[in-house]
Design a protein around this motif. Structure first.
Motif, PDB file in Angstrom:
ATOM      1  N   LEU A  34      -7.325   5.694  -8.830  1.00 42.16           N
ATOM      2  CA  LEU A  34      -7.400   5.989  -7.247  1.00 42.16           C
ATOM      3  C   LEU A  34      -8.632   5.053  -6.677  1.00 42.16           C
ATOM      4  O   LEU A  34      -8.462   4.332  -5.748  1.00 42.16           O
ATOM      5  N   ILE A  35      -9.646   5.291  -7.453  1.00 43.84           N
ATOM      6  CA  ILE A  35     -10.998   4.438  -6.836  1.00 43.84           C
ATOM      7  C   ILE A  35     -10.666   2.882  -7.170  1.00 43.84           C
ATOM      8  O   ILE A  35     -10.911   2.337  -6.275  1.00 43.84           O
ATOM      9  N   SER A  36     -10.223   2.461  -8.444  1.00 46.73           N
ATOM     10  CA  SER A  36      -9.880   1.292  -8.503  1.00 46.73           C
ATOM     11  C   SER A  36      -8.959   0.340  -7.710  1.00 46.73           C
ATOM     12  O   SER A  36      -9.136  -0.596  -7.132  1.00 46.73           O
ATOM     13  N   GLY A  37      -7.687   1.437  -7.357  1.00 48.98           N
ATOM     14  CA  GLY A  37      -6.840   0.887  -6.330  1.00 48.98           C
ATOM     15  C   GLY A  37      -7.367   0.354  -5.170  1.00 48.98           C
ATOM     16  O   GLY A  37      -7.018  -0.203  -4.337  1.00 48.98           O
ATOM     17  N   ILE A  38      -8.167   1.491  -4.558  1.00 47.50           N
ATOM     18  CA  ILE A  38      -8.578   1.529  -2.988  1.00 47.50           C
ATOM     19  C   ILE A  38      -9.736   0.183  -3.009  1.00 47.50           C
ATOM     20  O   ILE A  38      -9.522  -0.448  -2.239  1.00 47.50           O
ATOM     21  N   VAL A  39     -10.448   0.122  -4.055  1.00 47.40           N
ATOM     22  CA  VAL A  39     -11.314  -0.875  -4.053  1.00 47.40           C
ATOM     23  C   VAL A  39     -10.739  -2.300  -4.263  1.00 47.40           C
ATOM     24  O   VAL A  39     -10.943  -3.238  -3.515  1.00 47.40           O
ATOM     25  N   SER A  40      -9.597  -2.260  -5.125  1.00 47.45           N
ATOM     26  CA  SER A  40      -8.731  -3.564  -5.146  1.00 47.45           C
ATOM     27  C   SER A  40      -8.292  -3.911  -3.859  1.00 47.45           C
ATOM     28  O   SER A  40      -8.424  -5.101  -3.388  1.00 47.45           O
ATOM     29  N   LEU A  41      -7.640  -2.881  -3.107  1.00 48.52           N
ATOM     30  CA  LEU A  41      -6.823  -3.255  -1.808  1.00 48.52           C
ATOM     31  C   LEU A  41      -7.944  -3.867  -0.880  1.00 48.52           C
ATOM     32  O   LEU A  41      -7.476  -4.462   0.122  1.00 48.52           O
ATOM     33  N   PHE A  42      -8.821  -2.997  -0.945  1.00 50.46           N
ATOM     34  CA  PHE A  42      -9.876  -3.418   0.018  1.00 50.46           C
ATOM     35  C   PHE A  42     -10.470  -4.898   0.080  1.00 50.46           C
ATOM     36  O   PHE A  42     -10.429  -5.697   0.887  1.00 50.46           O
ATOM     37  N   ILE A  89       0.805  -1.195   0.000  1.00 53.55           N
ATOM     38  CA  ILE A  89      -0.128   0.102   0.089  1.00 53.55           C
ATOM     39  C   ILE A  89       0.777   1.270  -0.062  1.00 53.55           C
ATOM     40  O   ILE A  89       0.627   2.192  -0.842  1.00 53.55           O
ATOM     41  N   THR A  94       0.969   4.068  -2.841  1.00 52.31           N
ATOM     42  CA  THR A  94       0.558   5.637  -2.538  1.00 52.31           C
ATOM     43  C   THR A  94       1.778   6.368  -3.064  1.00 52.31           C
ATOM     44  O   THR A  94       1.652   7.579  -3.475  1.00 52.31           O
TER      45      THR A  94
END
Length: 183
Positions: free
Chosen positions: A152-160, A129, A133
């Motif tokens: 940004l959004i797909s990265g956050i969703v993927s990490l989640f 992570i 960043t």
């Protein structure tokens, strides 16, 4: 009243899957091994994608973008190596042990795996992570606003989603270890 408690206790015991026979233990261990292969494949594809991306788009200078890519690739590569070592050790033991010894070995194996799951995996995930960043300012600078927002959004969703998968697999392995310890 006592009869009701006895009935409830009896019904709870029916829902607990039996790990009494060696075939069932081996079947569960094989199922978890196949999940390890899937995890290794997913991490390897991610590393390969990051390597290809870094070859094409990384500059020759050392900067935060390069640092981010190196952190992401190295954390995943380290985790892949750990999974391979774990698989190799378990498979080499399967051949040489009898049922009782194999069960003891599995208990020891999953205790080690729980240490990996609770200590090393969160560290690798945090490094991944952090590396991600480090890439974001460069994406924001070089890409269009819409594509940056998508990353940004797909990265956050993927990490989640990855975090949920990791937690779920850790809980399953812990549950399996608890079942082994009960018998």
């Amino acid at each position: 009243m006592k009869n009701d408690k006895l009935t409830q206790t009896w019904n709870r015991q029916k829902n607990v899957p039996p790990l009494a026979n060696p075939d069932h233990i081996i079947k569960k261990a094989k199922k978890q091994r196949s999940k390890q292969f899937i995890a290794i494949a997913a991490m390897s594809i991610t590393v390969l994608t990051l390597l290809i991306y870094s070859i094409y788009y990384s500059s020759n200078q050392w900067n935060n973008f390069t640092l981010g890519l190196v952190l992401m690739i190295s954390s995943l590569t380290f985790r892949i190596i750990l999974e391979f070592v774990s698989l190799y050790r378990k498979e080499s033991q399967v051949i040489s042990l009898d049922n009782l010894s194999f069960k003891k070995y599995l208990k020891r194996h999953y205790k080690i795996r729980s240490k990996v799951n609770y200590i090393i995996t969160p560290i690798c995930f945090a490094i991944y992570i952090f590396g991600f960043t480090r890439l974001l300012p460069y994406f924001e600078q070089e890409l269009s606003k819409g594509f940056y927002t998508y990353i940004l959004i797909s990265g956050i969703v993927s990490l989640f989603v990855i975090a949920i998968i990791i937690v779920n697999s850790i809980l399953k392995e812990s549950h399996f270890l608890n079942q082994l310890n009960r018998k």
